[in-house]
Write a protein that holds these residues in place. Structure first.
Motif, short mmCIF file in Angstrom:
data_model
loop_
_atom_site.label_atom_id
_atom_site.label_comp_id
_atom_site.label_asym_id
_atom_site.label_seq_id
_atom_site.Cartn_x
_atom_site.Cartn_y
_atom_site.Cartn_z
N ALA A 388 -5.28 6.51 9.45
CA ALA A 388 -6.54 6.00 8.90
C ALA A 388 -6.39 5.49 7.47
O ALA A 388 -7.10 4.55 7.06
N VAL A 389 -5.47 6.08 6.70
CA VAL A 389 -5.35 5.72 5.29
C VAL A 389 -4.24 4.70 5.05
O VAL A 389 -4.18 4.08 3.99
N LYS A 390 -3.38 4.48 6.03
CA LYS A 390 -2.25 3.57 5.82
C LYS A 390 -2.67 2.15 5.43
O LYS A 390 -2.05 1.54 4.56
N PRO A 391 -3.71 1.56 6.04
CA PRO A 391 -4.13 0.22 5.59
C PRO A 391 -4.51 0.19 4.11
O PRO A 391 -4.22 -0.80 3.42
N ALA A 392 -5.15 1.23 3.63
CA ALA A 392 -5.52 1.27 2.21
C ALA A 392 -4.29 1.37 1.32
O ALA A 392 -4.24 0.77 0.24
N LEU A 423 -13.41 4.77 1.23
CA LEU A 423 -12.79 6.09 1.06
C LEU A 423 -13.33 6.79 -0.18
O LEU A 423 -13.99 6.17 -1.03
N LYS A 424 -13.04 8.07 -0.27
CA LYS A 424 -13.27 8.80 -1.50
C LYS A 424 -11.95 8.94 -2.26
O LYS A 424 -10.87 8.81 -1.67
N MET A 425 -12.03 9.20 -3.57
CA MET A 425 -10.82 9.23 -4.39
C MET A 425 -9.71 10.12 -3.82
O MET A 425 -8.56 9.69 -3.71
N PRO A 426 -10.00 11.37 -3.45
CA PRO A 426 -8.90 12.21 -2.94
C PRO A 426 -8.26 11.66 -1.67
O PRO A 426 -7.07 11.89 -1.43
N GLN A 427 -9.03 10.94 -0.86
CA GLN A 427 -8.50 10.42 0.40
C GLN A 427 -7.39 9.39 0.19
O GLN A 427 -6.53 9.20 1.04
N LEU A 428 -7.44 8.72 -0.98
CA LEU A 428 -6.38 7.76 -1.30
C LEU A 428 -5.39 8.34 -2.32
O LEU A 428 -4.18 8.15 -2.19
N ILE A 458 5.71 0.55 -5.73
CA ILE A 458 5.40 -0.33 -4.57
C ILE A 458 6.32 -0.02 -3.40
O ILE A 458 5.88 0.08 -2.24
N ASP A 459 7.59 0.16 -3.69
CA ASP A 459 8.55 0.47 -2.60
C ASP A 459 8.19 1.78 -1.91
O ASP A 459 8.26 1.88 -0.67
N ARG A 460 7.79 2.79 -2.67
CA ARG A 460 7.46 4.07 -2.06
C ARG A 460 6.15 4.00 -1.29
O ARG A 460 5.99 4.66 -0.24
N LEU A 461 5.19 3.23 -1.77
CA LEU A 461 3.94 3.08 -1.04
C LEU A 461 4.15 2.34 0.28
O LEU A 461 3.43 2.58 1.27
N GLN A 462 5.11 1.47 0.29
CA GLN A 462 5.35 0.69 1.50
C GLN A 462 6.26 1.41 2.48
O GLN A 462 6.43 0.94 3.62
N ALA A 463 6.83 2.53 2.08
CA ALA A 463 7.71 3.30 2.97
C ALA A 463 6.87 4.23 3.84
O ALA A 463 6.94 5.46 3.74
N LEU A 464 6.04 3.65 4.68
CA LEU A 464 5.12 4.42 5.49
C LEU A 464 5.78 4.88 6.79
O LEU A 464 5.22 5.70 7.51
#
Length: 464
Positions: A388-392, A423-428, A458-464
């Motif tokens: 649910a949070v990956k698109p964000a 979303l709420k802040m903690p969710q992201l 950026i690299d770590r955020l994209q390593a989903l």
């Protein structure tokens, strides 16, 4: 005080400088500094078989780290053998010392016979000259020791700076060896000659030396030398209630440096082990010198408390200069095999995380995520980095690629992403922490991210 105060510390280089000796050094140093006196470092290296140069270097390093500067020394006993031998010759001529030709086997037999008779064991004085006494024939091939002719009667009394008046009868102590067959002095003799030659006025040491003091006082008197004042401080006990020592449970002073403790915190903590100034728990080196006049030393053993030391260190860490902490954290990261240059850890890194840390090793644990890959646990990834949070997270990575790389702009990018995805802040924020930092809890996420290289985030955020 009208006389020039001179104190000393005299560690044996048969191992590291342990906490008890460091505390004694601190008391001796602070007392000398309080009265405008002088502090001497002496290395008691007559235990040739066990003394090492490595231990000498560790002692000097520990003294330097603690900031216990000395006015004279280091003096080495093995470089003073001629002096000890000359004093022995004077004592032999004066009749206050004599040669003893007992073999080790004879001494063992002597002790066994005394035990069998239910007597206290000790040298029986068979080579001690007395009026009208016929001494044994000097055996061939036996190199003698030299013994001190201890007074046979009377008491030895001194007013201990810590324990108060102490009296021991001379019948309780025997004629100790002062010079071995190889010409090397024993501890109780060498320490007297050293303290005499170095004009030591006050001796602070552990109370395991109380039983040595009568011999030493008698030797001082036999030499016509001025007596220093003695203060015997109680031992430091470990968590198990037993004495900390080189051989049992003690950790070297330099090990605490490696573990990330600050020298001013260690100094503060050691000072409070057996000494107090009212209810003051935290104080500067200057305050310690101002207050330490030799009073208020406890007569009871002190209990080592690792949790209290950690608390003290944390207080000093919060107040420490961030530039200095950056240097210390860099050293800690290298100990952890994290490749980092001198310029990479900044004061801003330390300012952000130091309030959460007990030691600079803790600080390095936090900062490692900036310079080495992180590995979030499978449990945290499953709990927080949900479908649910990956698109964000993808959207946030896109926004962060173009914003100004500073806290306010990063914060706005996070807020915009939250609004866009409902979303709420903690969710992201928590998934961002898990992916970028390798943990779910950190200080403010925008502040943490701003200290990263943009590409890493950026690299770590994209390593989903």
């Amino acid at each position: 005080m009208t006389q020039k105060i001179r104190t000393r510390i005299a560690p044996s280089p048969t191992g590291f400088l342990h906490l008890g000796t460091a505390r004694t050094a601190l008391f001796s140093w602070a007392f000398a500094r309080h009265f405008g006196g002088e502090f001497v470092l002496r290395i008691e290296d007559t235990d040739v078989a066990r003394s090492t140069q490595e231990s000498v270097e560790q002692i000097l390093q520990a003294m330097h780290w603690l900031g216990l500067d000395y006015d004279e020394g280091p003096f080495y006993q093995m470089q003073r053998l001629e002096r000890y031998q000359a004093v022995v010759e004077q004592m032999l001529a004066a009749g206050t010392a004599y040669r003893c030709y007992c073999t080790p086997e004879e001494l063992d037999a002597m002790r066994e016979a005394q035990k069998a008779r239910g007597e206290k064991t000790g040298y029986d004085g068979r080579w001690r000259p007395e009026p009208g006494k016929v001494l044994p024939l000097v055996p061939e091939g036996v190199k003698p020791v030299v013994r001190f002719r201890n007074p046979a009667e009377g008491d030895v009394t001194w007013d201990d700076l810590v324990k108060g008046p102490i009296t021991i009868n001379n019948r309780e102590i025997d004629d100790l060896i002062i010079l071995r067959p190889d010409g090397v002095p024993t501890y109780n003799f060498a320490v007297v000659v050293d303290d005499w030659d170095m004009a030591i006025t006050h001796v602070f040491r552990g109370d395991e030396h109380v039983n040595n003091t009568p011999w030493q006082i008698n030797i001082f008197r036999a030499l016509g030398a001025p007596l220093p004042q003695f203060g015997h401080v109680p031992v430091i006990l470990g968590d198990d209630g037993l004495k900390l020592s080189k051989r049992r449970g003690a950790v070297s002073v330099t090990a605490y440096e490696e573990m990330g403790y600050l020298p001013e915190a260690m100094l503060n903590y050691l000072a409070r082990l057996g000494w107090s100034h009212g209810d003051d728990e935290l104080f500067s080196r200057e305050q310690l010198v101002s207050w330490f006049d030799g009073e208020h030393l406890s007569k009871s053993p002190a209990q080592w408390d690792a949790a209290k030391l950690a608390w003290v260190n944390a207080q000093y860490l919060k107040q420490a200069d961030d530039g200095r902490l950056a240097t210390l954290a860099t050293e800690q990261l290298r100990r952890k095999d994290v490749a980092v240059s001198d310029a990479q850890v900044t004061p801003a890194h330390c300012a952000l995380f130091k309030d959460r840390c007990t030691t600079t090793a803790d600080l390095a644990d936090w900062l490692a995520m900036y310079f080495a890959p992180v590995a979030p646990s499978a449990e945290e990834r499953a709990q927080h980095v949900t479908e649910a949070v990956k698109p964000a997270l993808v959207a946030l990575a896109g926004r962060l690629a173009t914003v100004d790389w500073e806290k306010a702009a990063i914060n706005q990018a996070i807020k915009d992403t939250i609004a866009e995805h409902g979303l709420k802040m903690p969710q992201l924020a928590i998934p961002v922490r898990v992916l970028v930092c390798g943990r779910a809890q950190t200080p403010s996420v925008d502040a943490v991210l701003s200290l990263f290289d943009r590409k890493i985030v950026i690299d770590r955020l994209q390593a989903l």
